[in-house]
Motif scaffolding. Structure first.
Motif, PDB file in Angstrom:
ATOM      1  N   LEU A   1      52.738 -53.092-117.878  1.00 59.24           N
ATOM      2  CA  LEU A   1      52.836 -54.015-119.005  1.00 59.24           C
ATOM      3  C   LEU A   1      51.508 -54.103-119.757  1.00 59.24           C
ATOM      4  O   LEU A   1      51.495 -54.183-120.993  1.00 59.24           O
ATOM      5  N   VAL A   2      50.402 -54.079-119.026  1.00 60.81           N
ATOM      6  CA  VAL A   2      49.082 -54.099-119.674  1.00 60.81           C
ATOM      7  C   VAL A   2      48.913 -52.863-120.563  1.00 60.81           C
ATOM      8  O   VAL A   2      48.465 -52.948-121.701  1.00 60.81           O
ATOM      9  N   ALA A   3      49.290 -51.709-120.023  1.00 63.98           N
ATOM     10  CA  ALA A   3      49.163 -50.462-120.790  1.00 63.98           C
ATOM     11  C   ALA A   3      50.113 -50.440-121.976  1.00 63.98           C
ATOM     12  O   ALA A   3      49.736 -50.027-123.078  1.00 63.98           O
TER      13      ALA A   3
ATOM     14  N   ASN B   1      39.097 -61.562-120.445  1.00 66.94           N
ATOM     15  CA  ASN B   1      39.659 -61.404-119.106  1.00 66.94           C
ATOM     16  C   ASN B   1      39.391 -62.628-118.232  1.00 66.94           C
ATOM     17  O   ASN B   1      40.274 -63.084-117.496  1.00 66.94           O
ATOM     18  N   VAL B   2      38.167 -63.154-118.314  1.00 70.61           N
ATOM     19  CA  VAL B   2      37.810 -64.323-117.500  1.00 70.61           C
ATOM     20  C   VAL B   2      38.605 -65.546-117.936  1.00 70.61           C
ATOM     21  O   VAL B   2      39.135 -66.291-117.103  1.00 70.61           O
ATOM     22  N   ILE B   3      38.724 -65.736-119.235  1.00 71.40           N
ATOM     23  CA  ILE B   3      39.487 -66.889-119.735  1.00 71.40           C
ATOM     24  C   ILE B   3      40.959 -66.768-119.356  1.00 71.40           C
ATOM     25  O   ILE B   3      41.583 -67.730-118.899  1.00 71.40           O
ATOM     26  N   GLY B   4      41.535 -65.595-119.529  1.00 72.32           N
ATOM     27  CA  GLY B   4      42.944 -65.399-119.206  1.00 72.32           C
ATOM     28  C   GLY B   4      43.236 -65.548-117.733  1.00 72.32           C
ATOM     29  O   GLY B   4      44.231 -66.159-117.343  1.00 72.32           O
ATOM     30  N   GLY B   5      42.366 -65.008-116.883  1.00 70.34           N
ATOM     31  CA  GLY B   5      42.613 -65.044-115.452  1.00 70.34           C
ATOM     32  C   GLY B   5      42.176 -66.321-114.778  1.00 70.34           C
ATOM     33  O   GLY B   5      42.778 -66.751-113.796  1.00 70.34           O
ATOM     34  N   THR B   6      41.119 -66.943-115.315  1.00 66.66           N
ATOM     35  CA  THR B   6      40.545 -68.112-114.659  1.00 66.66           C
ATOM     36  C   THR B   6      40.918 -69.413-115.347  1.00 66.66           C
ATOM     37  O   THR B   6      41.606 -70.264-114.786  1.00 66.66           O
ATOM     38  N   PHE B   7      40.483 -69.574-116.561  1.00 63.48           N
ATOM     39  CA  PHE B   7      40.591 -70.868-117.219  1.00 63.48           C
ATOM     40  C   PHE B   7      42.001 -71.173-117.708  1.00 63.48           C
ATOM     41  O   PHE B   7      42.307 -72.297-118.059  1.00 63.48           O
ATOM     42  N   ILE B   8      42.858 -70.160-117.731  1.00 60.53           N
ATOM     43  CA  ILE B   8      44.250 -70.422-118.116  1.00 60.53           C
ATOM     44  C   ILE B   8      45.152 -70.308-116.893  1.00 60.53           C
ATOM     45  O   ILE B   8      45.698 -71.306-116.415  1.00 60.53           O
TER      46      ILE B   8
ATOM     47  N   VAL C   1      45.167 -61.801-122.597  1.00 59.90           N
ATOM     48  CA  VAL C   1      46.505 -61.443-122.094  1.00 59.90           C
ATOM     49  C   VAL C   1      46.384 -60.553-120.854  1.00 59.90           C
ATOM     50  O   VAL C   1      47.108 -60.752-119.858  1.00 59.90           O
ATOM     51  N   ALA C   2      45.474 -59.583-120.887  1.00 60.86           N
ATOM     52  CA  ALA C   2      45.296 -58.703-119.726  1.00 60.86           C
ATOM     53  C   ALA C   2      44.847 -59.492-118.505  1.00 60.86           C
ATOM     54  O   ALA C   2      45.341 -59.272-117.393  1.00 60.86           O
TER      55      ALA C   2
END
Length: 274
Positions: A209-211, A251-258, A180-181
């Protein structure tokens, strides 16, 4: 980079967005072109920018810790404390420093547009250099803030509690919250080209929102956990295997692969963004 240069860059990004045949394609193009510039930078330039970002992002922990130390233990205090999380991201964003979770989007779009071994190698080089630089920066900051006679006992306790709040997550929670982050930070980067003068508010809103959700971020969280490690209240094993690897993957999955894949897919069948 001077404020005038920053303003000019923002204006150019906004102009590219407005001139594009489709708004999404314009945003894609602006971010992709920025990513291509980052991929072409020398390893030394990337590393020192990343170290600076690691030092800068640590102000998120410092601000949150100071607020926690001076605010009463209430739900409202937590809402105020979360604003401290945005400080480090504001410094990085305005100073144009290299943060790993932002590169999970900017460095990926060029390879999605032109998939080849050369672009893949450049992306992996950037990721490794920036991640190492970020972690060096936060480690230096965490050690200094713990070792030097800076913190009063109450503030020290607040800093410890920040790290403990992260470590209570299971590995699965670390990973899921990291996804999510990563998604939120990638969304923030995606909004930047069209944000123009609202850039500061985009950073504040998205990182707040992250915090607020207590989602896990590999760089900010590393400052908090490494403070515990240097304080003797957590082990390197806990940092690496309980926190770092699960959160990094999330973080990598959320930012990159999704996020990056979906963002690229929505413009793929339209007119090419070049």
């Amino acid at each position: 980079m001077t404020p005038q240069d920053d303003s000019q860059t923002l204006g150019q990004d906004a102009k590219r967005v407005k001139e594009s045949p489709a708004e999404a394609a314009g945003v894609h193009k602006a971010i992709r072109e920025g990513g291509e510039k980052e991929l072409s930078r020398t390893a030394s330039a990337l590393f020192w920018s990343a170290v600076a970002a690691g030092l800068s992002i640590s102000f998120s922990m410092v601000t949150m810790g100071l607020l926690r130390a001076h605010l009463p233990d209430t739900e409202v205090a937590f809402l105020v404390e979360c604003f401290g999380y945005t400080v480090g991201f504001l410094v990085i964003g305005l100073a144009k420093q290299q943060l790993f979770t932002e590169n999970t989007l900017t460095a990926v779009l060029p390879i999605m547009t032109s998939p080849n071994f050369t672009n893949l190698a450049k992306m992996l080089r950037l990721w490794v250099v920036v991640l190492i630089g970020n972690l060096v920066g936060v480690a230096v900051f965490a050690y200094a803030i713990q070792a030097l006679p800076i913190l009063d006992p109450k503030t020290h306790e607040a800093f410890v509690s920040l790290g403990e709040d992260v470590l209570i997550n299971t590995k699965g929670e670390m990973f899921a919250k990291g996804i999510v982050a990563g998604w939120i930070i990638a969304t923030m980067v995606w909004l930047m080209p069209a944000a123009d003068q609202a850039k500061i508010w985009v950073i504040i809103i998205m990182t707040y929102l992250v915090a607020l959700g207590e989602f896990t971020h590999i760089i900010v969280g590393s400052t908090e956990i490494l403070f515990l490690v240097f304080d003797g209240q957590a082990s390197w094993s806990e940092y690496l295997f309980h926190f770092m690897f699960p959160v990094l993957a999330g973080n990598v999955i959320g930012g990159t692969f999704i996020f990056a894949l979906i963002s690229h897919a929505q413009i793929r069948s339209d007119k090419p963004p070049r």
